[in-house]
Design an enzyme around this catalytic site. Sequence first.
Site, PDB file in Angstrom:
ATOM      1  N   GLY A 101     -11.188 -12.555   8.441  1.00 49.83           N
ATOM      2  CA  GLY A 101      -9.876 -12.353   7.913  1.00 49.83           C
ATOM      3  C   GLY A 101      -9.125 -13.453   7.934  1.00 49.83           C
ATOM      4  O   GLY A 101      -8.187 -13.698   7.215  1.00 49.83           O
TER       5      GLY A 101
ATOM      6  N   GLU B 103      -5.621 -15.458  14.454  1.00 49.13           N
ATOM      7  CA  GLU B 103      -5.939 -13.907  13.778  1.00 49.13           C
ATOM      8  C   GLU B 103      -5.032 -13.597  12.511  1.00 49.13           C
ATOM      9  O   GLU B 103      -3.996 -14.254  12.247  1.00 49.13           O
ATOM     10  CB  GLU B 103      -5.492 -12.992  14.961  1.00 49.13           C
ATOM     11  CG  GLU B 103      -5.778 -11.573  14.527  1.00 49.13           C
ATOM     12  CD  GLU B 103      -6.831 -11.097  14.445  1.00 49.13           C
ATOM     13  OE1 GLU B 103      -7.813 -11.589  13.742  1.00 49.13           O
ATOM     14  OE2 GLU B 103      -7.320  -9.789  15.135  1.00 49.13           O
TER      15      GLU B 103
ATOM     16  N   ASP C 195      -2.542  -5.590  15.139  1.00 48.56           N
ATOM     17  CA  ASP C 195      -1.954  -4.102  15.054  1.00 48.56           C
ATOM     18  C   ASP C 195      -1.733  -3.831  16.589  1.00 48.56           C
ATOM     19  O   ASP C 195      -0.596  -3.939  16.913  1.00 48.56           O
ATOM     20  CB  ASP C 195      -2.943  -3.360  14.381  1.00 48.56           C
ATOM     21  CG  ASP C 195      -2.540  -1.998  14.049  1.00 48.56           C
ATOM     22  OD1 ASP C 195      -1.419  -1.783  14.166  1.00 48.56           O
ATOM     23  OD2 ASP C 195      -3.329  -1.040  13.551  1.00 48.56           O
TER      24      ASP C 195
ATOM     25  N   ASP D 234      -8.891  -7.847   3.971  1.00 46.94           N
ATOM     26  CA  ASP D 234      -9.755  -7.008   2.950  1.00 46.94           C
ATOM     27  C   ASP D 234      -9.503  -5.564   3.036  1.00 46.94           C
ATOM     28  O   ASP D 234      -8.961  -5.125   4.014  1.00 46.94           O
ATOM     29  CB  ASP D 234     -11.326  -7.456   3.067  1.00 46.94           C
ATOM     30  CG  ASP D 234     -11.656  -6.653   4.521  1.00 46.94           C
ATOM     31  OD1 ASP D 234     -11.112  -6.799   5.657  1.00 46.94           O
ATOM     32  OD2 ASP D 234     -12.610  -5.910   4.304  1.00 46.94           O
TER      33      ASP D 234
HETATM   34  P1  5GP Z   1      -5.742  -4.489  16.658  1.00 43.36           P
HETATM   35  O1  5GP Z   1      -6.983  -4.533  17.791  1.00 43.36           O
HETATM   36  O2  5GP Z   1      -4.763  -5.358  17.133  1.00 43.36           O
HETATM   37  O3  5GP Z   1      -5.372  -2.786  16.617  1.00 43.36           O
HETATM   38  O4  5GP Z   1      -6.407  -4.836  15.204  1.00 43.36           O
HETATM   39  C1  5GP Z   1      -6.223  -5.733  14.582  1.00 43.36           C
HETATM   40  C2  5GP Z   1      -7.329  -5.950  13.550  1.00 43.36           C
HETATM   41  O5  5GP Z   1      -7.533  -4.580  12.498  1.00 43.36           O
HETATM   42  C3  5GP Z   1      -7.124  -7.007  12.546  1.00 43.36           C
HETATM   43  O6  5GP Z   1      -8.079  -8.171  12.883  1.00 43.36           O
HETATM   44  C4  5GP Z   1      -7.849  -6.295  11.146  1.00 43.36           C
HETATM   45  O7  5GP Z   1      -9.077  -6.749  11.234  1.00 43.36           O
HETATM   46  C5  5GP Z   1      -7.525  -4.887  11.526  1.00 43.36           C
HETATM   47  N1  5GP Z   1      -6.247  -4.551  10.469  1.00 43.36           N
HETATM   48  C6  5GP Z   1      -5.014  -4.002  11.219  1.00 43.36           C
HETATM   49  N2  5GP Z   1      -4.238  -3.642  10.101  1.00 43.36           N
HETATM   50  C7  5GP Z   1      -4.714  -4.188   8.947  1.00 43.36           C
HETATM   51  C8  5GP Z   1      -4.424  -4.112   7.531  1.00 43.36           C
HETATM   52  O8  5GP Z   1      -3.135  -3.584   7.511  1.00 43.36           O
HETATM   53  N3  5GP Z   1      -5.191  -4.723   6.641  1.00 43.36           N
HETATM   54  C9  5GP Z   1      -6.167  -5.170   6.953  1.00 43.36           C
HETATM   55  N4  5GP Z   1      -6.914  -5.634   5.944  1.00 43.36           N
HETATM   56  N5  5GP Z   1      -6.874  -5.283   8.099  1.00 43.36           N
HETATM   57  C10 5GP Z   1      -6.087  -4.631   9.129  1.00 43.36           C
HETATM   58 MG    MG Z   2      -9.589  -8.793  11.933  1.00 50.83          MG
END
Ligand code: 5GP
Ligand code: MG
Length: 169
Positions: A39, A94, A98, A154
């Site tokens: 990403g 990054e 999220d 993506d």
């Molecule tokens: P976390 O561990 O912070 O909950 O998740 C982060 C990861 O979730 C990011 O690196 C990404 O790969 C994916 N992600 C979270 N939200 C989105 C979004 O709106 N779009 C996309 N394409 N990936 C997301």
């Molecule tokens: Mg990611």
Amino acid sequence: MKRVVFTEAEIASRVGELGAAITDAYPDGDLLVLGLLKGSFIFVSDLVRAIRRPLQVDFLVVSSYGNEMVSSGNVRLVYDPETVLAGKHILLVEDIVDTGRTLARVMEILRARGPRSIEVCALLDKHDRSFIPTPPRFLGFDAPSEFLVGYGLDHAENFRHLPYVASLQ
Ligand code: 5GP
Ligand code: MG
């Protein structure tokens, strides 16, 4: 239907500001910019060209175990950088944060290698800190709670090439 959330011009301007802030934040020492693939690939390429000091670039590939539908924070390194991390400033890049669980786990793994510092630069942050309260030191934009694509992000491997960030909702 797609809605453009951040335009190409908005992103370019913000990346320039981030590069200047990062340049100022590291007056000395070895700086290693570590992008989380896939990403962050476009963000890293633009960001490093906006940082006006010597640095090295490498990437990490992370894989999640277990339930693929939610971020479990249970990650392992699939590609591990060969560069020595000990004694260096690490800037982890990054695409989007999220819950922050992925980053928290990766930072734990990297910290064990004795870097001089570890900071995070994220393009987008959804601020869904239901589990881990670790804000990125450098942040592009606050993101809406929608599924975003483009500029590296993506959906099933599509849309990464878009020069802007769009919502699929
Ligand atoms: P976390 O561990 O912070 O909950 O998740 C982060 C990861 O979730 C990011 O690196 C990404 O790969 C994916 N992600 C979270 N939200 C989105 C979004 O709106 N779009 C996309 N394409 N990936 C997301
Ligand atoms: Mg990611």
